[in-house]
Design a protein around this motif. Structure first.
Motif, PDB file in Angstrom:
ATOM      1  N   SER A 242       0.841  -1.185   0.000  1.00  0.00           N
ATOM      2  CA  SER A 242       0.000   0.000   0.000  1.00  0.00           C
ATOM      3  C   SER A 242       0.879   1.239   0.000  1.00  0.00           C
ATOM      4  O   SER A 242       1.970   1.237   0.578  1.00  0.00           O
ATOM      5  N   ILE A 243       0.420   2.274  -0.658  1.00  0.00           N
ATOM      6  CA  ILE A 243       1.086   3.572  -0.668  1.00  0.00           C
ATOM      7  C   ILE A 243       0.033   4.625  -0.354  1.00  0.00           C
ATOM      8  O   ILE A 243      -1.143   4.475  -0.717  1.00  0.00           O
ATOM      9  N   ASN A 244       0.436   5.687   0.344  1.00  0.00           N
ATOM     10  CA  ASN A 244      -0.529   6.714   0.697  1.00  0.00           C
ATOM     11  C   ASN A 244       0.175   8.044   0.916  1.00  0.00           C
ATOM     12  O   ASN A 244       1.394   8.106   1.112  1.00  0.00           O
ATOM     13  N   ALA A 245      -0.607   9.094   0.900  1.00  0.00           N
ATOM     14  CA  ALA A 245      -0.104  10.443   1.147  1.00  0.00           C
ATOM     15  C   ALA A 245      -1.232  11.264   1.735  1.00  0.00           C
ATOM     16  O   ALA A 245      -2.414  10.987   1.506  1.00  0.00           O
ATOM     17  N   GLY A 246      -0.863  12.275   2.524  1.00  0.00           N
ATOM     18  CA  GLY A 246      -1.899  13.101   3.123  1.00  0.00           C
ATOM     19  C   GLY A 246      -1.307  14.157   4.023  1.00  0.00           C
ATOM     20  O   GLY A 246      -0.162  14.582   3.852  1.00  0.00           O
ATOM     21  N   ALA A 247      -2.085  14.561   5.020  1.00  0.00           N
ATOM     22  CA  ALA A 247      -1.678  15.623   5.930  1.00  0.00           C
ATOM     23  C   ALA A 247      -2.045  15.241   7.357  1.00  0.00           C
ATOM     24  O   ALA A 247      -2.951  14.426   7.586  1.00  0.00           O
ATOM     25  N   GLY A 248      -1.320  15.822   8.308  1.00  0.00           N
ATOM     26  CA  GLY A 248      -1.571  15.520   9.704  1.00  0.00           C
ATOM     27  C   GLY A 248      -1.486  16.747  10.573  1.00  0.00           C
ATOM     28  O   GLY A 248      -0.988  17.807  10.155  1.00  0.00           O
ATOM     29  N   PHE A 249      -1.986  16.598  11.799  1.00  0.00           N
ATOM     30  CA  PHE A 249      -1.990  17.702  12.754  1.00  0.00           C
ATOM     31  C   PHE A 249      -1.480  17.195  14.095  1.00  0.00           C
ATOM     32  O   PHE A 249      -1.916  16.148  14.581  1.00  0.00           O
ATOM     33  N   LYS A 250      -0.557  17.939  14.700  1.00  0.00           N
ATOM     34  CA  LYS A 250       0.013  17.569  15.990  1.00  0.00           C
ATOM     35  C   LYS A 250      -0.849  18.166  17.100  1.00  0.00           C
ATOM     36  O   LYS A 250      -0.711  19.328  17.458  1.00  0.00           O
ATOM     37  N   MET A 251      -1.740  17.330  17.636  1.00  0.00           N
ATOM     38  CA  MET A 251      -2.700  17.795  18.629  1.00  0.00           C
ATOM     39  C   MET A 251      -2.040  18.094  19.967  1.00  0.00           C
ATOM     40  O   MET A 251      -2.376  19.075  20.631  1.00  0.00           O
ATOM     41  N   ILE A 252      -1.122  17.218  20.410  1.00  0.00           N
ATOM     42  CA  ILE A 252      -0.449  17.396  21.697  1.00  0.00           C
ATOM     43  C   ILE A 252       1.048  17.209  21.476  1.00  0.00           C
ATOM     44  O   ILE A 252       1.463  16.256  20.823  1.00  0.00           O
ATOM     45  N   LYS A 253       1.847  18.081  22.040  1.00  0.00           N
ATOM     46  CA  LYS A 253       3.287  18.002  21.888  1.00  0.00           C
ATOM     47  C   LYS A 253       3.937  18.501  23.171  1.00  0.00           C
ATOM     48  O   LYS A 253       4.265  19.684  23.308  1.00  0.00           O
ATOM     49  N   THR A 254       4.096  17.596  24.141  1.00  0.00           N
ATOM     50  CA  THR A 254       4.704  17.935  25.423  1.00  0.00           C
ATOM     51  C   THR A 254       5.807  16.924  25.734  1.00  0.00           C
ATOM     52  O   THR A 254       6.017  15.959  24.993  1.00  0.00           O
ATOM     53  N   ASP A 255       6.491  17.129  26.856  1.00  0.00           N
ATOM     54  CA  ASP A 255       7.538  16.191  27.256  1.00  0.00           C
ATOM     55  C   ASP A 255       6.962  14.828  27.621  1.00  0.00           C
ATOM     56  O   ASP A 255       7.643  13.808  27.513  1.00  0.00           O
ATOM     57  N   GLU A 256       5.691  14.788  28.049  1.00  0.00           N
ATOM     58  CA  GLU A 256       5.072  13.531  28.466  1.00  0.00           C
ATOM     59  C   GLU A 256       4.279  12.854  27.358  1.00  0.00           C
ATOM     60  O   GLU A 256       4.155  11.620  27.343  1.00  0.00           O
TER      61      GLU A 256
ATOM     62  N   SER B 279       0.460   8.033  18.917  1.00  0.00           N
ATOM     63  CA  SER B 279       0.897   8.789  20.089  1.00  0.00           C
ATOM     64  C   SER B 279       2.024   8.062  20.806  1.00  0.00           C
ATOM     65  O   SER B 279       2.224   6.853  20.650  1.00  0.00           O
ATOM     66  N   THR B 280       2.762   8.824  21.585  1.00  0.00           N
ATOM     67  CA  THR B 280       3.775   8.308  22.494  1.00  0.00           C
ATOM     68  C   THR B 280       3.513   8.917  23.867  1.00  0.00           C
ATOM     69  O   THR B 280       3.340  10.129  23.979  1.00  0.00           O
ATOM     70  N   HIS B 281       3.464   8.058  24.889  1.00  0.00           N
ATOM     71  CA  HIS B 281       3.163   8.519  26.237  1.00  0.00           C
ATOM     72  C   HIS B 281       4.275   8.097  27.190  1.00  0.00           C
ATOM     73  O   HIS B 281       4.648   6.928  27.227  1.00  0.00           O
ATOM     74  N   LYS B 282       4.781   9.041  27.957  1.00  0.00           N
ATOM     75  CA  LYS B 282       5.729   8.737  29.024  1.00  0.00           C
ATOM     76  C   LYS B 282       4.918   8.415  30.269  1.00  0.00           C
ATOM     77  O   LYS B 282       4.309   9.294  30.885  1.00  0.00           O
ATOM     78  N   ILE B 283       4.880   7.115  30.650  1.00  0.00           N
ATOM     79  CA  ILE B 283       4.034   6.704  31.761  1.00  0.00           C
ATOM     80  C   ILE B 283       4.799   6.590  33.074  1.00  0.00           C
ATOM     81  O   ILE B 283       4.191   6.416  34.131  1.00  0.00           O
ATOM     82  N   SER B 284       6.124   6.655  33.015  1.00  0.00           N
ATOM     83  CA  SER B 284       6.954   6.711  34.218  1.00  0.00           C
ATOM     84  C   SER B 284       8.320   7.245  33.813  1.00  0.00           C
ATOM     85  O   SER B 284       8.564   7.525  32.635  1.00  0.00           O
ATOM     86  N   GLU B 285       9.231   7.354  34.761  1.00  0.00           N
ATOM     87  CA  GLU B 285      10.564   7.866  34.454  1.00  0.00           C
ATOM     88  C   GLU B 285      11.343   6.911  33.556  1.00  0.00           C
ATOM     89  O   GLU B 285      12.307   7.317  32.902  1.00  0.00           O
ATOM     90  N   THR B 286      10.959   5.635  33.477  1.00  0.00           N
ATOM     91  CA  THR B 286      11.705   4.660  32.684  1.00  0.00           C
ATOM     92  C   THR B 286      10.879   3.999  31.594  1.00  0.00           C
ATOM     93  O   THR B 286      11.412   3.231  30.808  1.00  0.00           O
ATOM     94  N   SER B 287       9.575   4.269  31.533  1.00  0.00           N
ATOM     95  CA  SER B 287       8.698   3.535  30.615  1.00  0.00           C
ATOM     96  C   SER B 287       7.920   4.480  29.717  1.00  0.00           C
ATOM     97  O   SER B 287       7.437   5.522  30.163  1.00  0.00           O
ATOM     98  N   ASN B 288       7.803   4.097  28.446  1.00  0.00           N
ATOM     99  CA  ASN B 288       6.885   4.797  27.554  1.00  0.00           C
ATOM    100  C   ASN B 288       6.140   3.800  26.690  1.00  0.00           C
ATOM    101  O   ASN B 288       6.564   2.660  26.497  1.00  0.00           O
ATOM    102  N   ILE B 289       5.021   4.232  26.185  1.00  0.00           N
ATOM    103  CA  ILE B 289       4.165   3.382  25.371  1.00  0.00           C
ATOM    104  C   ILE B 289       3.827   4.113  24.076  1.00  0.00           C
ATOM    105  O   ILE B 289       3.503   5.306  24.093  1.00  0.00           O
ATOM    106  N   LYS B 290       3.970   3.407  22.971  1.00  0.00           N
ATOM    107  CA  LYS B 290       3.635   3.948  21.662  1.00  0.00           C
ATOM    108  C   LYS B 290       2.458   3.176  21.095  1.00  0.00           C
ATOM    109  O   LYS B 290       2.376   1.952  21.252  1.00  0.00           O
ATOM    110  N   GLN B 291       1.560   3.891  20.414  1.00  0.00           N
ATOM    111  CA  GLN B 291       0.437   3.216  19.782  1.00  0.00           C
ATOM    112  C   GLN B 291       0.077   3.934  18.477  1.00  0.00           C
ATOM    113  O   GLN B 291       0.274   5.140  18.339  1.00  0.00           O
ATOM    114  N   ARG B 292      -0.441   3.146  17.544  1.00  0.00           N
ATOM    115  CA  ARG B 292      -0.864   3.685  16.256  1.00  0.00           C
ATOM    116  C   ARG B 292      -2.102   2.927  15.796  1.00  0.00           C
ATOM    117  O   ARG B 292      -2.110   1.697  15.764  1.00  0.00           O
ATOM    118  N   TRP B 293      -3.144   3.667  15.446  1.00  0.00           N
ATOM    119  CA  TRP B 293      -4.380   3.065  14.963  1.00  0.00           C
ATOM    120  C   TRP B 293      -4.726   3.704  13.617  1.00  0.00           C
ATOM    121  O   TRP B 293      -4.836   4.918  13.515  1.00  0.00           O
TER     122      TRP B 293
END
Length: 257
Positions: free
Chosen positions: A131-145, A183-197
């Protein structure tokens, strides 16, 4: 409902695992825009032998390079499994997915993108899919966490099937829309979780498909990590009446750089 129940249970399991692991080194949710490759790899598997034997092997990897102007990223998922009974070997999993995306920043909060993905999943009767695709996106949240992006676009995909029984087609191709979030979430000082839907409503007979990927990484020492992941896929028009949903839960040991 079955698909949503799997997603809910997977998310809870990954969150509980992340809070249960000992804190060691700090991690960040924010994308590092230094023009250097950053990412991680996780490897897991099992081997059992008695009257019957079985083995599993999985690899989850991602890497990206970002600057204030753009970002290039790649990801991969490999899952293999087999059983042997009375010297007869049966493959239980044969999944390979490779993909990538290039983002060009229009501003601090918006971007254009172009991407592609290749996949084979023999157990689901998929010889190959691109599959190939193209489009546009918006950064809703952009923080350290937390980083949270929404994106949409249009693309084209083609799927070649393995064994087919008429009137099931041997292949499907057509244009498809793309709606997604990641999204990427910092859930503790050593752990983060990434998800894509991502959801791909297709034209013609290709139907609608969707993929959800969740990956948790916890640093234990000097970049070495404990990892857990969940991957789920859905298609509204599977080949030869195969199941519409396909799920994978992984645990492994990896390295983050």
């Amino acid at each position: 409902m079955h698909y949503l129940r799997i997603i809910t249970l997977s998310c809870k399991s990954l969150m509980l695992l992340g809070f249960a692991i000992t804190h060691c080194n700090p991690v960040q949710a924010q994308t590092i825009q230094d023009g250097t490759w950053h990412g991680g790899i996780s490897i897991g598997g099992s081997l059992a032998s008695s009257n019957t034997s079985s083995q599993t092997f999985n690899v989850v990897a991602n890497t990206s390079k970002a600057t204030p102007e753009d970002k290039l990223g790649f990801y991969s998922l490999i899952n293999y499994g087999s059983n042997k009974v009375n010297n007869i070997k049966t493959n239980t999993a044969q999944l390979l997915r490779l993909g990538g995306r290039y983002d060009y920043n229009l501003s601090d909060s918006s971007f254009f993108f172009g991407g592609s993905e290749l996949e084979t999943n023999k157990i689901q009767n998929i010889d190959s899919r691109y599959s190939i695709n193209a489009g546009a996106g918006f950064k809703m949240i952009k923080t350290d966490e937390t980083n949270f992006d929404l994106f949409t676009g249009i693309g084209f995909s083609e799927t070649q099937f393995g064994t087919t029984i008429p009137p099931s087609p041997t292949s499907k191709r057509g244009f498809e829309f793309l709606l997604g979030e990641e999204s990427t979430h910092k859930i503790s000082e050593t752990s983060n979780i990434k998800q894509r839907w991502a959801i791909y409503p297709g034209t013609g007979d290709i139907g609608t498909r969707s993929t959800l990927d969740i990956n948790l990484a916890t640093v234990v020492a000097n970049g070495w990590t404990l990892n857990a992941g969940a991957s789920l896929s859905y298609t509204s028009k599977p080949s030869n009446n195969f199941k519409s949903t396909n799920s994978l839960i992984t645990f492994g040991f990896g390295y983050k750089y």
